[in-house]
Every structure is written in C-alpha cells, then in structure tokens.
Design a protein around this motif. Structure first.
Motif, PDB file in Angstrom:
ATOM      1  N   GLN A  22     -16.266  70.032 -48.970  1.00 26.36           N
ATOM      2  CA  GLN A  22     -17.537  70.730 -48.918  1.00 26.36           C
ATOM      3  C   GLN A  22     -18.497  70.126 -49.940  1.00 26.36           C
ATOM      4  N   PRO A  23     -19.802  70.132 -49.670  1.00 27.33           N
ATOM      5  CA  PRO A  23     -20.769  69.571 -50.625  1.00 27.33           C
ATOM      6  C   PRO A  23     -20.673  70.248 -51.990  1.00 27.33           C
ATOM      7  N   GLY A  24     -20.660  69.431 -53.028  1.00 29.81           N
ATOM      8  CA  GLY A  24     -20.680  69.959 -54.380  1.00 29.81           C
ATOM      9  C   GLY A  24     -19.336  70.420 -54.908  1.00 29.81           C
ATOM     10  N   SER A  25     -18.269  70.149 -54.186  1.00 26.27           N
ATOM     11  CA  SER A  25     -16.948  70.560 -54.671  1.00 26.27           C
ATOM     12  C   SER A  25     -15.919  69.528 -54.248  1.00 26.27           C
ATOM     13  N   GLY A  26     -14.740  69.629 -54.829  1.00 28.05           N
ATOM     14  CA  GLY A  26     -13.673  68.715 -54.483  1.00 28.05           C
ATOM     15  C   GLY A  26     -13.013  69.124 -53.178  1.00 28.05           C
ATOM     16  N   PRO A  27     -12.059  68.321 -52.681  1.00 26.33           N
ATOM     17  CA  PRO A  27     -11.338  68.676 -51.461  1.00 26.33           C
ATOM     18  C   PRO A  27     -10.656  70.034 -51.604  1.00 26.33           C
ATOM     19  N   PHE A  28     -10.652  70.796 -50.523  1.00 30.20           N
ATOM     20  CA  PHE A  28     -10.125  72.163 -50.517  1.00 30.20           C
ATOM     21  C   PHE A  28      -9.079  72.284 -49.424  1.00 30.20           C
ATOM     22  N   ALA A  29      -7.898  72.798 -49.789  1.00 30.47           N
ATOM     23  CA  ALA A  29      -6.823  73.011 -48.813  1.00 30.47           C
ATOM     24  C   ALA A  29      -7.105  74.299 -48.055  1.00 30.47           C
ATOM     25  N   VAL A  30      -7.521  74.173 -46.792  1.00 26.41           N
ATOM     26  CA  VAL A  30      -7.968  75.345 -46.049  1.00 26.41           C
ATOM     27  C   VAL A  30      -6.899  75.915 -45.126  1.00 26.41           C
ATOM     28  N   LEU A  31      -5.986  75.058 -44.632  1.00 22.87           N
ATOM     29  CA  LEU A  31      -4.974  75.529 -43.681  1.00 22.87           C
ATOM     30  C   LEU A  31      -3.700  74.743 -43.866  1.00 22.87           C
ATOM     31  N   GLU A  32      -2.578  75.454 -43.894  1.00 28.62           N
ATOM     32  CA  GLU A  32      -1.273  74.817 -44.042  1.00 28.62           C
ATOM     33  C   GLU A  32      -0.356  75.279 -42.921  1.00 28.62           C
ATOM     34  N   GLY A  33       0.353  74.341 -42.323  1.00 28.70           N
ATOM     35  CA  GLY A  33       1.359  74.667 -41.333  1.00 28.70           C
ATOM     36  C   GLY A  33       2.723  74.274 -41.853  1.00 28.70           C
ATOM     37  N   TYR A  34       3.735  75.032 -41.484  1.00 28.07           N
ATOM     38  CA  TYR A  34       5.069  74.744 -41.997  1.00 28.07           C
ATOM     39  C   TYR A  34       6.136  75.166 -40.997  1.00 28.07           C
ATOM     40  N   PRO A  35       7.289  74.495 -41.031  1.00 28.24           N
ATOM     41  CA  PRO A  35       8.386  74.846 -40.131  1.00 28.24           C
ATOM     42  C   PRO A  35       9.192  75.998 -40.697  1.00 28.24           C
ATOM     43  N   GLY A  36       9.706  76.833 -39.827  1.00 23.16           N
ATOM     44  CA  GLY A  36      10.572  77.922 -40.284  1.00 23.16           C
ATOM     45  C   GLY A  36       9.790  79.095 -40.812  1.00 23.16           C
ATOM     46  N   ASN A  37      10.392  80.251 -40.751  1.00 22.52           N
ATOM     47  CA  ASN A  37       9.749  81.483 -41.203  1.00 22.52           C
ATOM     48  C   ASN A  37      10.032  81.671 -42.687  1.00 22.52           C
ATOM     49  N   LEU A  38       9.004  81.591 -43.517  1.00 22.12           N
ATOM     50  CA  LEU A  38       9.180  81.670 -44.958  1.00 22.12           C
ATOM     51  C   LEU A  38       8.445  82.892 -45.496  1.00 22.12           C
ATOM     52  N   PRO A  39       9.039  84.085 -45.410  1.00 22.34           N
ATOM     53  CA  PRO A  39       8.321  85.304 -45.771  1.00 22.34           C
ATOM     54  C   PRO A  39       8.080  85.481 -47.259  1.00 22.34           C
ATOM     55  N   ASP A  40       8.624  84.597 -48.097  1.00 24.63           N
ATOM     56  CA  ASP A  40       8.427  84.756 -49.531  1.00 24.63           C
ATOM     57  C   ASP A  40       7.096  84.186 -50.008  1.00 24.63           C
ATOM     58  N   GLY A  41       6.278  83.659 -49.061  1.00 31.73           N
ATOM     59  CA  GLY A  41       4.965  83.151 -49.451  1.00 31.73           C
ATOM     60  C   GLY A  41       4.982  81.746 -49.987  1.00 31.73           C
ATOM     61  N   ARG A  42       6.101  81.041 -49.832  1.00 32.50           N
ATOM     62  CA  ARG A  42       6.159  79.649 -50.257  1.00 32.50           C
ATOM     63  C   ARG A  42       5.956  78.735 -49.057  1.00 32.50           C
ATOM     64  N   GLY A  43       5.413  77.570 -49.308  1.00 31.41           N
ATOM     65  CA  GLY A  43       5.117  76.644 -48.230  1.00 31.41           C
ATOM     66  C   GLY A  43       6.316  75.793 -47.867  1.00 31.41           C
ATOM     67  N   VAL A  44       6.026  74.600 -47.379  1.00 29.84           N
ATOM     68  CA  VAL A  44       7.060  73.734 -46.852  1.00 29.84           C
ATOM     69  C   VAL A  44       8.111  73.406 -47.906  1.00 29.84           C
ATOM     70  N   MET A  45       9.397  73.592 -47.548  1.00 27.80           N
ATOM     71  CA  MET A  45      10.520  73.248 -48.420  1.00 27.80           C
ATOM     72  C   MET A  45      10.391  73.882 -49.803  1.00 27.80           C
ATOM     73  N   GLY A  46       9.899  75.132 -49.859  1.00 25.58           N
ATOM     74  CA  GLY A  46       9.792  75.839 -51.124  1.00 25.58           C
ATOM     75  C   GLY A  46       8.580  75.487 -51.948  1.00 25.58           C
ATOM     76  N   ARG A  47       7.728  74.583 -51.442  1.00 23.22           N
ATOM     77  CA  ARG A  47       6.521  74.215 -52.172  1.00 23.22           C
ATOM     78  C   ARG A  47       5.565  75.407 -52.215  1.00 23.22           C
ATOM     79  N   GLU A  48       4.948  75.662 -53.342  1.00 19.71           N
ATOM     80  CA  GLU A  48       4.029  76.787 -53.455  1.00 19.71           C
ATOM     81  C   GLU A  48       2.874  76.624 -52.471  1.00 19.71           C
ATOM     82  N   THR A  49       2.583  77.660 -51.728  1.00 18.60           N
ATOM     83  CA  THR A  49       1.467  77.647 -50.794  1.00 18.60           C
ATOM     84  C   THR A  49       0.152  77.594 -51.569  1.00 18.60           C
ATOM     85  N   ASN A  50      -0.684  76.585 -51.288  1.00 16.22           N
ATOM     86  CA  ASN A  50      -1.964  76.493 -51.982  1.00 16.22           C
ATOM     87  C   ASN A  50      -3.135  76.473 -51.018  1.00 16.22           C
ATOM     88  N   ALA A  51      -2.884  76.643 -49.733  1.00 15.67           N
ATOM     89  CA  ALA A  51      -3.956  76.654 -48.756  1.00 15.67           C
ATOM     90  C   ALA A  51      -4.481  78.071 -48.559  1.00 15.67           C
TER      91      ALA A  51
END
Length: 211
Positions: A22-51
C-alpha cells in the motif's frame, strides 16, 4: 514491491501468504492459506499467523469447506460450505477480494460480510460488465440462486478493474446485486486492479445456515 502490487509467497509446505504493498507503508500480509485444521491460531507448520486473514479450505465429495478467521483469532472462525466450488476457486475468490484496488476493501470488510458459522456460499463467474446484457446475466444468476436457496444474508462481488471499469461501473454492478438480495443484507464490492485482461467478475452470495 511497488504501490498496489500484490505477491503470493509459497512456503514450501503447502502454505502461502499474500502480501500487498500500500502507498506509504511496507508490504502487508493480508491473507494466509495453510494445510490442515489448526485451531490454535498458528499458521503453517506451527509458524505464528501474521496475516490479517487466515484461510483453510478442504475439498470433499460435496464441494469444499472453508474456515476463515481474522487477526489470528481461531476461536472466532467462520465456517462456510461452498457446495459447488473446488478449494482452488474459493482461494482465488478471496485472494482477489483482498488485493489492492479501487474501493479500499480490507480484510475486516471481507470478514464482516461472511456468515458466522455453518453458513453456505455460492461463487459464480460472470463477464466483466461491458453493457446491459452482461448486467442482465449477473441478475439472472443471482435470481436463480435466491430462488433455489431463499433470501441471502450477504453478498460480495469481486470486480477486477481494467481500463474499461470506472466508479460508475462499480455503482451499476452494486445496484444490480442489490436488486436480488434483501435490503438489510450486507454487500461488499471489491474492485482489485486486474493483471489479466480476461479475469472474470465473481459474485459470492452467502446464507447464514446450511439448513
């Protein structure tokens, strides 16, 4: 990345992140997709969700089921069945919806228009409106969906913008959709900047209960 550019980064383990500039800011993680149902709120392979939005879609014999949550809060996930759409079509719909564009739609707007849980969504591809005939086709699709499934609780339209699409085009499309959903139903219209000239318009209509 340049202003209004979007880029998908694959993680090599089945997951991916859509970054936008977006203008005036750095790259922004807007959407993340991941395999498997991870209800603990962590992203792919236990990586912290930042999107801003996290998306998990699985195919089954009746179509696909998507779980979507905002800002890593898996406890507030929305679960939506797409009975006639493959997971790749669902992913494509949401990627386009949150890509930079004319209307300034963000992840919170997209999340807010979705039904809470056990909802249903129908995605349809349409020609980008070049004239009244294209708008009539859109209305025919929406009218058929509403006739079969009853009044919708919300709708989202993704209209890729090229040099033929103007703010007036967006208004006309919104009016066409409004004619086929209840007045109180939420409507989000995303107008991402199109990369491919042939990228179609997509409509997503949602119902609050599978029953």
């Amino acid at each position: 990345m340049e202003d209004f550019e979007s880029r998908v980064v694959e993680h090599g383990d089945g997951g991916w992140t859509l970054w936008v500039q977006q203008p005036g800011s750095g790259p922004f993680a807007v959407l993340e997709g991941y395999p498997g149902n991870l209800p603990d709120g962590r992203g792919v392979m236990g990586r912290e969700t930042n999107a801003a939005l996290s998306l998990h879609v699985e195919d089954d014999k009746d179509g696909s089921v998507a779980e979507i949550y905002l800002d890593g809060h898996a406890q507030n996930a929305k679960r939506i069945r797409f009975p006639f759409s493959h997971s790749s079509e669902v992913v494509r719909f949401f990627k386009w919806a949150v890509s930079p564009g004319m209307m300034g739609i963000d992840a919170a707007d997209v999340f807010s228009v979705l039904p809470m849980t056990d909802g249903m969504g129908l995605i349809a591809e349409c020609q980008r409106p070049r004239g009244q005939r294209d708008l009539d086709d859109v209305q025919e699709i929406l009218a058929g969906q509403v006739s079969e499934h009853g009044p919708a609780c919300s709708a989202m339209v993704v209209l890729p913008v090229d040099d033929t699409v103007t703010p007036g085009t967006v208004d006309v499309v919104a009016q066409s959709v409004r004619r086929n959903i209840p007045r109180e139903s939420a409507l989000v219209l995303a107008a991402p900047l199109a990369v491919a000239d042939r990228e179609p318009m997509r409509t997503g209509v949602f119902w609050s209960s599978l029953g």
